[in-house]
Write an enzyme that holds these catalytic residues in place. Structure first.
Site, PDB file in Angstrom:
ATOM      1  NE  ARG A 270      -2.763  -1.315   3.434  1.00 29.19           N
ATOM      2  CZ  ARG A 270      -3.153  -2.499   3.899  1.00 29.19           C
ATOM      3  NH1 ARG A 270      -3.923  -3.283   3.155  1.00 29.19           N
ATOM      4  NH2 ARG A 270      -2.780  -2.919   5.093  1.00 29.19           N
ATOM      5  CG  ASP A 308     -15.235  -5.070  -1.871  1.00 30.40           C
ATOM      6  OD1 ASP A 308     -14.020  -5.335  -1.812  1.00 30.40           O
ATOM      7  OD2 ASP A 308     -16.120  -5.814  -1.389  1.00 30.40           O
ATOM      8  CB  SER A 309     -19.314  -7.671  -4.234  1.00 26.28           C
ATOM      9  OG  SER A 309     -18.504  -8.539  -3.460  1.00 26.28           O
ATOM     10  CB  ALA A 338     -14.296  -7.817  -9.197  1.00 25.15           C
ATOM     11  CG  ASP A 358      -5.722  -7.768  -2.477  1.00 22.43           C
ATOM     12  OD1 ASP A 358      -5.451  -8.979  -2.581  1.00 22.43           O
ATOM     13  OD2 ASP A 358      -5.600  -7.128  -1.414  1.00 22.43           O
ATOM     14  CB  CYS A 398      -4.713 -13.665  -0.170  1.00 27.04           C
ATOM     15  SG  CYS A 398      -6.477 -13.901  -0.474  1.00 27.04           S
TER      16      CYS A 398
END
Length: 455
Positions: A270, A308-309, A338, A358, A398
């Site tokens: 970030r 974002d959802s 997305a 991400d 991730c």
């Protein structure tokens, strides 16, 4: 009697990190090294009823090298009557019944022992051999000192990981600190057994005033424990949300949010985004509470959009705009899927100078890696299509299964071909320094962050 009553009172607040466990002088250390300490068998002689888990021949070395996860397929037999129960301390021995270490047993899990200490460690320092309370204190002390040496916490960062499971040699235990709140994530039966001791010790860490216990319910089922969602424990007066600082940026963290509430593992990435965003347009896909987007805006981006959802995540993101006194005309957040958003943007021939992708964990298990690979390829192909020529794409995974497979770059190359773009790798990174990985257990590495130039 509670085990926590056995713990030394000097661990209670107030206490000074620097004053605890002074290092031996070089002379004393040399003398200690020359002195032959007791073996683990010697220590075990004073503990009646200890079972011994004997490994199959040829299966010992990986565990002597430091891998703490003794899987059931490596076990030949168990010596001891009655047989050990889940959470019991056991000895672990090679095929000739020579003890190599000790750990905590699980009668149900595919990992039947989590090794806590090896034979040679006991010989050097037997002070916490076969004693989980003392070992917990020692390992937590080491974890605290490691973070202090890395500058955490600091005046501009008070959100960090204090304990990172196998990386801090406490397999199954994660502790994240957010301001004065410690969130403890449990994913092993032994962690649940020693819950009181762990809470007591973590509660003694400087600046921690509240504790939230978050059991990983699905993983604990595989450990033989049935824990309801009511298994979460929150200390009295613990806030539901808290403000934290990371690299000088203020975030509102929901303690009921994803994972422990905040992704401290992306701290360094970030910060990088902040340094490269000046006068650029930035798109943050799967933005959660806006971490990358906020850094881009504060780094001088001309316009930032987060997608974002999750409605709760976006509510946090929007509050974070106000917390950081940002111009809402230059940063905004939209609730949308997305894939749908990127397809629509590509159809409109819309593009950004920097795109951050991400997504959530798409490959939680190795067995779904193939299907997840297709999803990663499709998402990244879309992200490349909406990155301006010569622009940058920061893409992440991730999923531990994906990171450990080493195939993410190959997938990205396939995505580039599908998008009819060319890519150059500028940077490859993982989690920030407060997420240590034991090389003896590479499965602890889960995060991949790659910065690409897209042509």
């Amino acid at each position: 009697m509670l085990r926590m009553q056995l713990l030394p009172s000097r661990f209670l607040k107030p206490w000074s990190i620097s004053s605890r466990r002074p290092a031996l002088s070089s002379a004393a250390a040399a003398a200690a090294a020359l002195a032959a300490g007791p073996t683990l068998e010697d220590v075990a002689a004073n503990h009646k009823g200890l079972a011994k888990v004997v490994l199959k021949k040829g299966k010992t070395q990986v565990f002597k090298d430091g891998n703490p996860m003794v899987y059931s397929g490596a076990v030949d037999r168990i010596i001891g009557r009655p047989p050990p129960k889940t959470g019991d301390v056991v000895l672990v021995a090679d095929g000739l019944e020579r003890t190599i270490g000790w750990g905590l047993y699980n009668s149900v899990s595919m990992f039947c022992v989590r090794l806590m200490q090896l034979e040679e460690e006991v010989t050097k320092d037997p002070s916490y051999a076969l004693n989980m309370e003392k070992l917990l204190e020692a390992r937590l002390y080491d974890a605290i000192n490691l973070r202090r040496s890395m500058g955490l916490p600091s005046p501009d960062t008070n959100a960090y990981r204090l304990v990172n499971s196998e990386g801090d040699r406490l397999s199954g235990l994660i502790v994240d600190v957010f301001g004065d709140v410690a969130v403890i994530a449990s994913s092993a039966a032994w962690v649940e057994k020693y819950k009181q001791e762990i809470e007591f010790l973590v509660g003694g860490v400087r600046d921690v005033n509240h504790i939230k216990w978050r059991p990983s319910i699905d993983i604990l089922k595989e450990e033989g424990l049935e824990i309801s969602s009511n298994g979460e424990h929150i200390s009295s007066s613990c806030p539901g949300r808290i403000k934290v600082l990371e690299n000088g940026i203020c975030y509102l963290v929901s303690l009921d949010g994803q994972k422990t509430g905040f992704y401290a593992d992306q701290r360094d990435s970030r910060l990088l985004v902040s340094s490269i965003s000046r006068d650029r347009t930035v798109l943050d896909v799967c933005c959660y509470s806006g971490g990358f987007a906020l850094n881009a805006a504060l780094g001088g981006a001309s316009n930032v959009l987060g997608i974002d959802s999750s409605l709760p995540a976006l509510e946090l993101a929007k509050e974070n705009i106000s917390l950081n006194k940002l111009d809402p005309g230059k940063i905004s957040f939209v609730r949308e899927d997305a894939t749908a958003f990127m397809k629509s943007a590509a159809a409109r021939d819309e593009s950004w100078d920097i795109v951050i992708l991400d997504p959530p964990k798409l490959a939680p298990r190795r067995k779904v890696l193939q299907s997840a690979s297709g999803m990663y390829r499709n998402l990244n192909s879309l992200a490349m299509q909406i990155t301006k020529k010569g622009g940058l794409l920061m893409t992440c995974s991730c999923s531990g299964a994906m990171t450990q497979s080493g195939s993410f770059l190959h997938i990205l190359q396939g995505a580039a071909s599908s998008a009819r773009r060319r890519i150059t790798v500028l940077r490859q990174a993982g989690a920030s320094c407060d997420h240590p990985i034991d090389p003896a257990y590479p499965e602890g590495g889960y995060l991949t962050n790659i910065l690409l130039r897209v042509l």
